[in-house]
Enzyme design. Structure first.
Site, PDB file in Angstrom:
ATOM      1  N   SER A 137       0.826  -1.209   0.000  1.00 14.99           N
ATOM      2  CA  SER A 137       0.000   0.000   0.000  1.00 14.99           C
ATOM      3  C   SER A 137       0.858   1.256   0.000  1.00 14.99           C
ATOM      4  O   SER A 137       1.943   1.282   0.606  1.00 14.99           O
ATOM      5  CB  SER A 137      -0.849  -0.024   1.268  1.00 14.99           C
ATOM      6  OG  SER A 137      -1.435   1.225   1.474  1.00 14.99           O
ATOM      7  N   TYR A 162      -1.362  -0.633  10.689  1.00  9.94           N
ATOM      8  CA  TYR A 162      -1.684  -1.281   9.415  1.00  9.94           C
ATOM      9  C   TYR A 162      -0.528  -1.093   8.426  1.00  9.94           C
ATOM     10  O   TYR A 162      -0.013  -2.037   7.832  1.00  9.94           O
ATOM     11  CB  TYR A 162      -2.994  -0.695   8.853  1.00  9.94           C
ATOM     12  CG  TYR A 162      -3.169  -0.940   7.383  1.00  9.94           C
ATOM     13  CD1 TYR A 162      -3.427  -2.220   6.901  1.00  9.94           C
ATOM     14  CD2 TYR A 162      -3.052   0.105   6.456  1.00  9.94           C
ATOM     15  CE1 TYR A 162      -3.556  -2.450   5.534  1.00  9.94           C
ATOM     16  CE2 TYR A 162      -3.187  -0.117   5.099  1.00  9.94           C
ATOM     17  CZ  TYR A 162      -3.444  -1.391   4.644  1.00  9.94           C
ATOM     18  OH  TYR A 162      -3.556  -1.620   3.299  1.00  9.94           O
ATOM     19  N   LYS A 166       2.436  -3.757   6.641  1.00 11.40           N
ATOM     20  CA  LYS A 166       2.742  -3.862   5.199  1.00 11.40           C
ATOM     21  C   LYS A 166       4.239  -3.639   4.967  1.00 11.40           C
ATOM     22  O   LYS A 166       4.871  -4.345   4.187  1.00 11.40           O
ATOM     23  CB  LYS A 166       1.931  -2.834   4.397  1.00 11.40           C
ATOM     24  CG  LYS A 166       0.437  -3.113   4.355  1.00 11.40           C
ATOM     25  CD  LYS A 166       0.115  -4.300   3.448  1.00 11.40           C
ATOM     26  CE  LYS A 166      -1.354  -4.619   3.425  1.00 11.40           C
ATOM     27  NZ  LYS A 166      -1.680  -5.853   2.725  1.00 11.40           N
TER      28      LYS A 166
HETATM   29  N1  UFG Z   1     -12.165  11.674   3.734  1.00  5.40           N
HETATM   30  C1  UFG Z   1     -13.091  12.623   4.159  1.00  5.40           C
HETATM   31  N2  UFG Z   1     -14.183  12.190   4.803  1.00  5.40           N
HETATM   32  C2  UFG Z   1     -14.432  10.872   5.065  1.00  5.40           C
HETATM   33  C3  UFG Z   1     -13.487   9.913   4.631  1.00  5.40           C
HETATM   34  C4  UFG Z   1     -12.353  10.361   3.983  1.00  5.40           C
HETATM   35  O1  UFG Z   1     -12.915  13.825   3.968  1.00  5.40           O
HETATM   36  O2  UFG Z   1     -15.449  10.550   5.684  1.00  5.40           O
HETATM   37  C5  UFG Z   1     -10.966  12.141   3.023  1.00  5.40           C
HETATM   38  C6  UFG Z   1      -9.667  11.868   3.758  1.00  5.40           C
HETATM   39  O3  UFG Z   1      -9.353  12.921   4.624  1.00  5.40           O
HETATM   40  C7  UFG Z   1      -8.682  11.735   2.592  1.00  5.40           C
HETATM   41  C8  UFG Z   1      -9.521  11.180   1.447  1.00  5.40           C
HETATM   42  O4  UFG Z   1     -10.875  11.413   1.797  1.00  5.40           O
HETATM   43  O5  UFG Z   1      -8.238  12.998   2.236  1.00  5.40           O
HETATM   44  C9  UFG Z   1      -9.322   9.695   1.229  1.00  5.40           C
HETATM   45  O6  UFG Z   1      -9.527   9.030   2.463  1.00  5.40           O
HETATM   46  P1  UFG Z   1      -9.642   7.454   2.568  1.00  5.40           P
HETATM   47  O7  UFG Z   1      -9.916   7.119   3.989  1.00  5.40           O
HETATM   48  O8  UFG Z   1     -10.581   6.946   1.545  1.00  5.40           O
HETATM   49  O9  UFG Z   1      -8.202   6.969   2.120  1.00  5.40           O
HETATM   50  P2  UFG Z   1      -6.755   7.303   2.723  1.00  5.40           P
HETATM   51  O10 UFG Z   1      -5.997   8.001   1.647  1.00  5.40           O
HETATM   52  O11 UFG Z   1      -6.828   7.955   4.018  1.00  5.40           O
HETATM   53  O12 UFG Z   1      -6.185   5.850   2.966  1.00  5.40           O
HETATM   54  C10 UFG Z   1      -6.387   4.881   1.982  1.00  5.40           C
HETATM   55  C11 UFG Z   1      -6.646   3.535   2.618  1.00  5.40           C
HETATM   56  C12 UFG Z   1      -5.429   2.966   3.199  1.00  5.40           C
HETATM   57  C13 UFG Z   1      -4.368   2.950   2.179  1.00  5.40           C
HETATM   58  C14 UFG Z   1      -4.125   4.326   1.638  1.00  5.40           C
HETATM   59  C15 UFG Z   1      -3.135   4.279   0.527  1.00  5.40           C
HETATM   60  O13 UFG Z   1      -7.605   3.650   3.638  1.00  5.40           O
HETATM   61  O14 UFG Z   1      -5.678   1.651   3.581  1.00  5.40           O
HETATM   62  O15 UFG Z   1      -5.321   4.855   1.114  1.00  5.40           O
HETATM   63  O16 UFG Z   1      -2.492   5.472   0.396  1.00  5.40           O
HETATM   64  F1  UFG Z   1      -3.252   2.483   2.718  1.00  5.40           F
END
Ligand code: UFG
Length: 355
Positions: A137, A162, A166
């Site tokens: 990831s 997590y 990885k």
């Molecule tokens: N976000 C919101 N509101 C929400 C959920 C997310 O604003 O309710 C925003 C987050 O702040 C972020 C973006 O949407 O800016 C993406 O968030 P995600 O939770 O979908 O994804 P992340 O980039 O935080 O993390 C994801 C996976 C991880 C993985 C990673 C890889 O959850 O498992 O991408 O870079 F490792």
């Protein structure tokens, strides 16, 4: 045709990849504990494959097994060897993946992800099956202070258990490959942000626990289950103040696995490749919402809240290596991702759970 063992093949990325493999004619053995996935996925994969390609007689078989159970895993390899068609490669998706859960219960993450992988590697070694594609990831990269796309060589500093599991598995794989005269062929694939669903609307993301990722939450707002989306911060140093991510369609990811595996099959010697799978194009949270609204003609109400702990500002892949080494490129854009995500959810409002 070669037999491939897919761990976690009933999950979101595993199921889409399994379908791509079956369509290509591989024989599949799916090993899944079903802790965060559903058995019905196997029937979906079968019918999608045979609908398109009725003369395909290759098989897909599910074995319910947790990788923490090394004896059960050994039995699978032993039995597979007696039918005359040995397992040629393992695609290893199985693992726990919720960042927030990993902070609450790190031990489960170390057990399932690291211990599970060590068991798998030991059994693969014993049965001389040494071709592996591993799901890593982009979360393992350290904070990117510039707005440069992340190369595979970027320094690593995962911010949560997590991500640490990885990174640890990657180190184990590098150790295996460093042994003189080893015969491992390994591809480490670092995914950016997988979203979308199979274009049929039959295979998609169906988490058993409350989702934290953005696309399942946008979908639940679209379906009226949630009133609005909380955007975590609008004070980031980006074009509209919301964080930038590299969203990638799950079918493009599936294709990346197929290409990585076939790349390994072509290498005559031991080999270890580490490759980013992302589109190389960043989108902010607000941009993602607006594309979703436009292509699906649904309004997504949102509110701004404070930043989420552990979030980063900018995470976009440099995908040059995947293009050059694997001859892979993403074929679907952000509009396809938003359309296919909603198509899946509108066809299956409860995911697989009522099937
Ligand atoms: N976000 C919101 N509101 C929400 C959920 C997310 O604003 O309710 C925003 C987050 O702040 C972020 C973006 O949407 O800016 C993406 O968030 P995600 O939770 O979908 O994804 P992340 O980039 O935080 O993390 C994801 C996976 C991880 C993985 C990673 C890889 O959850 O498992 O991408 O870079 F490792």
């Amino acid at each position: 045709m070669k037999k491939i063992l897919v761990t976690g093949g009933c999950g979101f990325i595993g199921s889409n990849t399994s379908l791509a493999l079956l369509e290509k004619g591989y024989e599949l053995l799916i090993v899944d504990s079903l802790v965060n996935s559903y058995q019905i996925v196997i029937d979906k994969i079968k019918s999608l494959c045979f609908e398109k390609n009725p003369e395909n007689t290759n098989s897909i078989k599910l074995i319910n097994c947790d990788l923490k159970d090394r004896n059960a895993l050994e039995k699978i390899f032993k039995e597979s060897n007696t039918d005359g068609n040995k397992i040629s490669a393992v695609l290893h998706f199985a693992g726990l993946k919720a960042v927030s859960d990993s902070l609450l219960d790190p031990l489960s993450y170390w057990s399932s992800n690291v211990l599970g992988t060590i068991n798998l590697l030991n059994v693969m070694d014993k049965f001389e099956c040494k071709t592996l594609v591993f799901s890593s990831s982009a979360t393992i990269y350290g904070i990117n202070n510039s707005k440069e796309n992340l190369k595979e060589s970027h320094y690593k500093k995962p911010l949560n258990p997590y991500g640490m599991t990885k990174e640890t598995i990657e180190k184990i794989l590098i150790n295996l490959n460093s042994v003189e005269k080893n015969d491992w062929r390994i591809a480490i694939l670092r995914y950016f942000n997988p979203i979308g669903a199979h274009t049929s609307g039959e295979l998609g993301e169906s988490p058993k626990n409350t989702p934290n990722n953005i696309m399942p939450i946008i979908n639940s707002v679209a379906s009226g289950e949630r009133e609005y989306l909380n955007i975590f911060g609008n004070d980031w140093n980006t074009l509209d103040g919301t964080p930038i991510r590299d969203y990638i369609h799950v079918m493009d990811l599936a294709d990346g696995h197929l290409k990585a595996m076939e790349h390994l099959f072509k290498s005559s010697e031991s080999n270890l490749v580490t490759v980013n799978l992302g589109t190389g194009i960043g989108k902010s949270v607000l941009q993602l919402i607006h594309v979703f609204e436009e292509v699906n003609n649904i309004s997504i109400p949102y509110r701004f809240s404070s930043r989420r702990a552990g979030d980063i500002e900018y995470s976009v892949a440099d995908n040059q290596k995947a293009k050059e080494l694997l001859n892979w490129k993403p074929n679907k854009d952000i509009k396809d991702m938003c359309k296919d995500s909603w198509n899946w959810v509108s066809k299956n409002p409860n995911g697989y759970s009522d099937k």
